[in-house]
Each structure stands twice: as structure tokens, then as C-alpha cells.
Design a protein around this motif. Structure first.
Motif, PDB file in Angstrom:
ATOM      1  N   THR A  23       3.565 -10.343  57.884  1.00  0.00           N
ATOM      2  CA  THR A  23       2.484 -10.827  58.837  1.00  0.00           C
ATOM      3  C   THR A  23       1.086 -10.297  58.488  1.00  0.00           C
ATOM      4  OG1 THR A  23       4.147 -10.603  60.470  1.00  0.00           O
ATOM      5  CG2 THR A  23       2.054 -10.851  61.500  1.00  0.00           C
ATOM      6  N   VAL A  24       0.138 -11.296  58.481  1.00  0.00           N
ATOM      7  CA  VAL A  24      -1.088 -11.027  57.986  1.00  0.00           C
ATOM      8  C   VAL A  24      -1.996 -11.357  59.139  1.00  0.00           C
ATOM      9  CG1 VAL A  24      -3.001 -11.846  56.524  1.00  0.00           C
ATOM     10  CG2 VAL A  24      -0.588 -11.959  55.653  1.00  0.00           C
ATOM     11  N   TYR A  25      -2.901  -9.775  59.357  1.00  0.00           N
ATOM     12  CA  TYR A  25      -4.021 -10.153  60.452  1.00  0.00           C
ATOM     13  C   TYR A  25      -5.390 -10.087  59.802  1.00  0.00           C
ATOM     14  CZ  TYR A  25       0.200  -8.455  62.843  1.00  0.00           C
ATOM     15  OH  TYR A  25       1.339  -8.444  63.505  1.00  0.00           O
ATOM     16  N   LYS A  26      -6.301 -10.384  60.692  1.00  0.00           N
ATOM     17  CA  LYS A  26      -7.658 -10.344  60.458  1.00  0.00           C
ATOM     18  C   LYS A  26      -8.009  -9.166  61.326  1.00  0.00           C
ATOM     19  CE  LYS A  26     -10.394 -13.756  61.253  1.00  0.00           C
ATOM     20  NZ  LYS A  26     -11.385 -14.757  61.741  1.00  0.00           N
ATOM     21  N   ALA A  27      -8.674  -7.933  60.582  1.00  0.00           N
ATOM     22  CA  ALA A  27      -8.924  -6.664  61.320  1.00  0.00           C
ATOM     23  C   ALA A  27     -10.245  -6.050  60.795  1.00  0.00           C
ATOM     24  CB  ALA A  27      -7.836  -5.703  61.115  1.00  0.00           C
ATOM     25  N   TYR A  28     -10.755  -5.339  61.673  1.00  0.00           N
ATOM     26  CA  TYR A  28     -11.706  -4.438  61.191  1.00  0.00           C
ATOM     27  C   TYR A  28     -11.319  -3.044  61.031  1.00  0.00           C
ATOM     28  CZ  TYR A  28     -15.244  -7.567  62.551  1.00  0.00           C
ATOM     29  OH  TYR A  28     -16.373  -8.944  62.500  1.00  0.00           O
ATOM     30  N   GLU A  30     -11.225   0.933  62.018  1.00  0.00           N
ATOM     31  CA  GLU A  30     -11.619   1.725  63.051  1.00  0.00           C
ATOM     32  C   GLU A  30     -12.750   2.666  62.890  1.00  0.00           C
ATOM     33  OE1 GLU A  30      -8.225   3.639  65.179  1.00  0.00           O
ATOM     34  OE2 GLU A  30      -8.055   1.824  65.962  1.00  0.00           O
ATOM     35  N   LYS A  31     -12.997   3.164  61.392  1.00  0.00           N
ATOM     36  CA  LYS A  31     -13.798   3.813  61.089  1.00  0.00           C
ATOM     37  C   LYS A  31     -14.378   3.437  59.745  1.00  0.00           C
ATOM     38  CE  LYS A  31     -11.747   8.068  62.875  1.00  0.00           C
ATOM     39  NZ  LYS A  31     -10.848   9.473  62.653  1.00  0.00           N
ATOM     40  N   GLY A  32     -15.859   3.863  59.667  1.00  0.00           N
ATOM     41  CA  GLY A  32     -16.632   3.422  58.360  1.00  0.00           C
ATOM     42  C   GLY A  32     -17.109   2.185  58.358  1.00  0.00           C
ATOM     43  N   THR A  33     -16.834   1.341  57.352  1.00  0.00           N
ATOM     44  CA  THR A  33     -17.518  -0.052  57.332  1.00  0.00           C
ATOM     45  C   THR A  33     -17.324  -1.013  58.546  1.00  0.00           C
ATOM     46  OG1 THR A  33     -17.831  -1.829  55.749  1.00  0.00           O
ATOM     47  CG2 THR A  33     -15.551  -0.866  55.840  1.00  0.00           C
ATOM     48  N   THR A  34     -18.107  -1.931  58.459  1.00  0.00           N
ATOM     49  CA  THR A  34     -17.879  -2.916  59.447  1.00  0.00           C
ATOM     50  C   THR A  34     -17.499  -4.338  58.953  1.00  0.00           C
ATOM     51  OG1 THR A  34     -20.202  -3.695  59.327  1.00  0.00           O
ATOM     52  CG2 THR A  34     -19.509  -1.992  61.098  1.00  0.00           C
ATOM     53  N   ARG A  35     -16.770  -4.406  57.699  1.00  0.00           N
ATOM     54  CA  ARG A  35     -16.390  -5.162  56.792  1.00  0.00           C
ATOM     55  C   ARG A  35     -15.115  -5.838  57.499  1.00  0.00           C
ATOM     56  NH1 ARG A  35     -15.190  -5.101  50.391  1.00  0.00           N
ATOM     57  NH2 ARG A  35     -14.570  -7.341  50.222  1.00  0.00           N
ATOM     58  N   LEU A  36     -15.198  -7.197  57.629  1.00  0.00           N
ATOM     59  CA  LEU A  36     -13.743  -7.621  57.947  1.00  0.00           C
ATOM     60  C   LEU A  36     -12.876  -7.646  57.109  1.00  0.00           C
ATOM     61  CD1 LEU A  36     -12.604  -9.120  60.463  1.00  0.00           C
ATOM     62  CD2 LEU A  36     -13.614 -11.402  59.457  1.00  0.00           C
ATOM     63  N   LEU A  37     -11.568  -7.285  57.168  1.00  0.00           N
ATOM     64  CA  LEU A  37     -10.604  -7.251  56.249  1.00  0.00           C
ATOM     65  C   LEU A  37      -9.483  -8.041  56.797  1.00  0.00           C
ATOM     66  CD1 LEU A  37     -10.274  -3.287  56.450  1.00  0.00           C
ATOM     67  CD2 LEU A  37     -11.360  -4.752  54.570  1.00  0.00           C
ATOM     68  N   THR A  38      -8.361  -8.347  55.695  1.00  0.00           N
ATOM     69  CA  THR A  38      -7.066  -8.931  56.184  1.00  0.00           C
ATOM     70  C   THR A  38      -6.015  -7.716  55.820  1.00  0.00           C
ATOM     71  OG1 THR A  38      -6.856  -9.594  53.802  1.00  0.00           O
ATOM     72  CG2 THR A  38      -7.696 -11.020  55.176  1.00  0.00           C
ATOM     73  N   VAL A  39      -5.321  -7.613  56.721  1.00  0.00           N
ATOM     74  CA  VAL A  39      -4.077  -6.753  56.740  1.00  0.00           C
ATOM     75  C   VAL A  39      -2.774  -7.397  56.656  1.00  0.00           C
ATOM     76  CG1 VAL A  39      -3.129  -4.506  57.879  1.00  0.00           C
ATOM     77  CG2 VAL A  39      -5.499  -4.882  58.147  1.00  0.00           C
ATOM     78  N   LYS A  40      -2.135  -6.983  55.690  1.00  0.00           N
ATOM     79  CA  LYS A  40      -0.839  -7.422  55.320  1.00  0.00           C
ATOM     80  C   LYS A  40       0.454  -6.452  55.760  1.00  0.00           C
ATOM     81  CE  LYS A  40       2.080 -10.136  52.187  1.00  0.00           C
ATOM     82  NZ  LYS A  40       2.105 -10.885  50.857  1.00  0.00           N
ATOM     83  N   VAL A  41       1.103  -6.864  56.698  1.00  0.00           N
ATOM     84  CA  VAL A  41       2.208  -5.952  56.979  1.00  0.00           C
ATOM     85  C   VAL A  41       3.709  -6.483  56.570  1.00  0.00           C
ATOM     86  CG1 VAL A  41       3.315  -4.712  58.948  1.00  0.00           C
ATOM     87  CG2 VAL A  41       0.841  -5.140  59.150  1.00  0.00           C
ATOM     88  N   LEU A  42       4.183  -5.726  55.646  1.00  0.00           N
ATOM     89  CA  LEU A  42       5.468  -6.260  55.224  1.00  0.00           C
ATOM     90  C   LEU A  42       6.483  -5.677  56.089  1.00  0.00           C
ATOM     91  CD1 LEU A  42       4.911  -5.013  51.301  1.00  0.00           C
ATOM     92  CD2 LEU A  42       4.734  -7.652  52.328  1.00  0.00           C
ATOM     93  N   LYS A  43       7.503  -6.685  56.209  1.00  0.00           N
ATOM     94  CA  LYS A  43       8.716  -6.384  57.169  1.00  0.00           C
ATOM     95  C   LYS A  43       9.779  -5.603  56.190  1.00  0.00           C
ATOM     96  CE  LYS A  43       7.366 -10.241  59.873  1.00  0.00           C
ATOM     97  NZ  LYS A  43       7.921 -11.667  60.423  1.00  0.00           N
ATOM     98  N   THR A  44       9.572  -4.302  56.209  1.00  0.00           N
ATOM     99  CA  THR A  44      10.334  -3.479  55.493  1.00  0.00           C
ATOM    100  C   THR A  44      11.842  -3.689  55.562  1.00  0.00           C
ATOM    101  OG1 THR A  44      10.357  -1.755  57.091  1.00  0.00           O
ATOM    102  CG2 THR A  44       8.699  -1.666  55.264  1.00  0.00           C
ATOM    103  N   ALA A  45      12.351  -4.378  56.281  1.00  0.00           N
ATOM    104  CA  ALA A  45      13.876  -4.487  56.198  1.00  0.00           C
ATOM    105  C   ALA A  45      14.150  -5.489  55.156  1.00  0.00           C
ATOM    106  CB  ALA A  45      14.161  -5.143  57.602  1.00  0.00           C
ATOM    107  N   PHE A  46      13.175  -6.101  54.587  1.00  0.00           N
ATOM    108  CA  PHE A  46      13.478  -7.155  53.394  1.00  0.00           C
ATOM    109  C   PHE A  46      13.278  -6.464  52.106  1.00  0.00           C
ATOM    110  CE2 PHE A  46      12.974 -10.056  57.032  1.00  0.00           C
ATOM    111  CZ  PHE A  46      13.842 -10.904  56.636  1.00  0.00           C
ATOM    112  N   LEU A  47      12.591  -5.087  52.353  1.00  0.00           N
ATOM    113  CA  LEU A  47      12.191  -4.642  50.864  1.00  0.00           C
ATOM    114  C   LEU A  47      13.069  -3.410  50.533  1.00  0.00           C
ATOM    115  CD1 LEU A  47       8.377  -4.045  51.817  1.00  0.00           C
ATOM    116  CD2 LEU A  47       9.657  -5.879  50.122  1.00  0.00           C
TER     117      LEU A  47
END
Length: 78
Positions: A23-28, A30-47
Motif C-alpha cells: 500500500t502506498v501513502y502520501k505523508a509528511y 513527523e519531525k524535521g523536513t516539511t517535504r511531502l513523501l510517499t511511503v510504501k508499506v509492503l505486506k510482509t505476509a508475501f515476503l
């Protein structure tokens, strides 16, 4: 009812996409830069351990690139 996704260290803005593997999210951060990021969360059941090692290797390879056309990964955490 809308569920809220919580990922430690990030303020999730919205879900960008979902697949059986991740699943991929748009996120900031919480600390440090205000740069917008993408966060990819792998579903570890498949890894498998081998697949996790491949992801770590890819991330290390992409970290050294300095190309504005490539998304630079910051980390791979479990």
C-alpha cells in the motif's frame, strides 16, 4: 466508517494506491523536513527472507543515485 492508518514517524495524508503486495501513502515526516513523501508499506505476509534481502539491496543501490527522475528511498524497516 473511515479507518485511520498510523505509521510511526509519519503523518499520513492519504492512501495513493493498494495492491496485494503493498500500500502506498502520501505523508509528511513527523519531525524535521516539511517535504511531502510517499511511503510504501509492503505486506510482509508475501515476503520471504530472500525477497526482503532483495528489497534492502535495491534500496541501497537507489540511495546513491542523484537523479531528479528517480524517487530516492530513505529506508527499509520492518
Amino acid at each position: 466508517m473511515k479507518t485511520t492508518t498510523v505509521i510511526a514517524g509519519y503523518e499520513i495524508i492519504e492512501e495513493l494506491g493498494d495492491s496485494p503486495q503493498a500500500t502506498v501513502y502520501k505523508a509528511y515526516p513527523e519531525k524535521g523536513t516539511t517535504r511531502l513523501l510517499t511511503v510504501k508499506v509492503l505486506k510482509t505476509a508475501f515476503l520471504s527472507d530472500n525477497k526482503k534481502a532483495q528489497f534492502r539491496q535495491k534500496i541501497e543501490q537507489l540511495k546513491v543515485l542523484n537523479d531528479p527522475m528517480v524517487i530516492t528511498p530513505k529506508s527499509f524497516d520492518e
